[in-house]
Design an enzyme around this catalytic site. Structure first.
Site, PDB file in Angstrom:
ATOM      1  N   LYS A  27      -2.910 -54.517  18.043  1.00  0.00           N
ATOM      2  CA  LYS A  27      -2.277 -53.556  18.943  1.00  0.00           C
ATOM      3  C   LYS A  27      -0.866 -53.262  18.453  1.00  0.00           C
ATOM      4  CE  LYS A  27      -2.969 -53.850  23.259  1.00  0.00           C
ATOM      5  NZ  LYS A  27      -3.025 -54.340  24.651  1.00  0.00           N
ATOM      6  N   GLY A  69      -2.896 -45.177  23.907  1.00  0.00           N
ATOM      7  CA  GLY A  69      -2.324 -45.135  25.245  1.00  0.00           C
ATOM      8  C   GLY A  69      -0.848 -44.843  25.186  1.00  0.00           C
ATOM      9  N   GLY A  70      -0.222 -44.787  26.378  1.00  0.00           N
ATOM     10  CA  GLY A  70       1.195 -44.485  26.440  1.00  0.00           C
ATOM     11  C   GLY A  70       2.044 -45.558  25.806  1.00  0.00           C
ATOM     12  N   MET A  71       1.541 -46.802  25.782  1.00  0.00           N
ATOM     13  CA  MET A  71       2.329 -47.912  25.245  1.00  0.00           C
ATOM     14  C   MET A  71       2.021 -48.219  23.787  1.00  0.00           C
ATOM     15  SD  MET A  71       4.339 -49.007  27.647  1.00  0.00           S
ATOM     16  CE  MET A  71       4.755 -50.695  27.219  1.00  0.00           C
ATOM     17  N   VAL A  86      -4.612 -49.258  19.755  1.00  0.00           N
ATOM     18  CA  VAL A  86      -5.425 -50.449  19.585  1.00  0.00           C
ATOM     19  C   VAL A  86      -6.428 -50.197  18.463  1.00  0.00           C
ATOM     20  CG1 VAL A  86      -7.053 -52.041  20.660  1.00  0.00           C
ATOM     21  CG2 VAL A  86      -5.188 -51.053  22.014  1.00  0.00           C
ATOM     22  N   ASP A 130      -1.231 -54.006  34.734  1.00  0.00           N
ATOM     23  CA  ASP A 130      -2.153 -52.888  34.521  1.00  0.00           C
ATOM     24  C   ASP A 130      -3.597 -53.370  34.599  1.00  0.00           C
ATOM     25  OD1 ASP A 130      -2.836 -50.239  34.128  1.00  0.00           O
ATOM     26  OD2 ASP A 130      -2.761 -50.365  31.945  1.00  0.00           O
TER      27      ASP A 130
END
Length: 331
Positions: free
Chosen positions: A38, A18-20, A23, A133
């Site tokens: 993560k 993901g953008g952050m 995982v 989120d």
């Protein structure tokens, strides 16, 4: 296999990107248990020591969030310069996959899932944590019928002076289909922001489709800010009018017009948590003893006054599990 800090053995490929961050599924070789690891991704791939320090502080807040509906935080560290979080691995099916397979969920199950999420939010918001989120892919339905809210690892704590958000201005603040207007317009996240996302999720579980759809993320976000949500009963006539009203209240454009808190939403959802028929290939097979339901069945016999404050974060979730899921302790 990739070994992190000589302890966490990761699978060959990440479970999600993901953008952050990334995982990974893995195993703690020291304690011989399955985990999820993560890693935070640095903006533009440039190491940011300030981000590492902020991540460490936010992780300590998240670790304080102890609730049966939240995966436990086991460890935090830095590997090859990247901060990581180690969490409990949850077995089950995501609500996103559940909706994809079933189209629409039975009203009782949609309400039961949303009510359990509310119980988690009561605990999170009491700890000054905002998920930011919340969405179907971050909700996991376990074989016992219990719900786990995932991805609190990157939540924000906007009201705690000692802690700062790890979000950078050029990083995603959420997922457009579930972002509240205040997130879109000002990048603001508060307790009511999570309630808006819950409204989007509940609508999707009941209607089988998102509140707003558009060709681009920007168009979806503009709809979140400007467009009126479609009434559920126009899409699914068997939805009770009171439940439709709750969803529309959750989707109010202004945070102050939404329900006063997750506990109030929980109370409004409870009357609809009925008729929880088995979900084939999702819940444990008939005849299987559920330890979670056995445990919850006893808690259901404790009066609110004996359990303490009825607004206690753990009470709604346990009572929901006990009164509705433990009716079939065997099966």
């Amino acid at each position: 296999m990739k070994l992190v800090d000589g302890r966490y053995e990761l699978e060959a490929l990440p479970l999600a990107r993901g953008g952050m961050g990334d995982v990974w599924l893995g195993r703690d070789v020291r304690l011989d248990r399955e985990v999820v690891v993560k890693f935070v991704r640095f903006p533009n791939g440039v190491h940011d020591e300030g981000l590492v320090r902020r991540f460490d502080r936010e992780s300590r807040i998240t670790a304080r969030l102890e609730h049966p509906g939240v995966p436990a935080v086991y460890d935090v560290g830095v590997h090859d310069g990247r901060p990581y979080l180690v969490m409990q691995r949850v077995q089950g099916i995501s609500v996103a996959d559940l909706v994809a397979e079933h189209g629409t969920l039975p009203i009782g199950w949609a309400a039961a899932i949303a009510a359990q999420v509310c119980a988690v939010l009561v605990a999170a918001h009491a700890a000054s944590l905002v998920h930011r989120d919340l969405k179907p892919s971050n909700l996991m339905l376990e074989p016992d019928g219990a719900v786990k809210v995932l991805d609190f690892g990157l939540a924000v704590a906007p009201t705690l002076a000692d802690f700062s958000t790890i979000t950078h201005t050029h990083q995603s603040l959420g997922t457009p289909a579930y972002m509240a207007p205040e997130q879109v317009e000002a990048g603001v996240s508060e307790a009511a922001t999570d309630l808006y996302a819950l409204g989007c999720t509940l609508h999707e579980m009941l209607a089988g489709e998102r509140v707003f759809n558009a060709p681009t993320s920007f168009s979806v976000m503009m709809k979140q800010v400007k467009d009126t949500p479609p009434p559920l009963r126009a899409l699914r006539p068997d939805v009770p009018a009171e439940l439709e009203r709750l969803v529309l209240d959750l989707l109010a454009k202004r945070p102050e017009d939404r329900p006063a808190g997750a506990e109030m939403v929980h109370r409004r959802l409870r009357p609809f948590v009925t008729g929880l028929e088995p979900l084939p290939e999702v819940l444990r097979p008939a005849g299987t003893v559920s330890p979670v339901r056995l445990y919850a069945a006893v808690l259901a016999e404790i009066p609110d006054h004996a359990a303490g404050d009825p607004a206690s974060p753990i009470d709604p979730d346990m009572l929901l599990l006990s009164q509705h899921l433990s009716k079939r302790i065997i099966g």
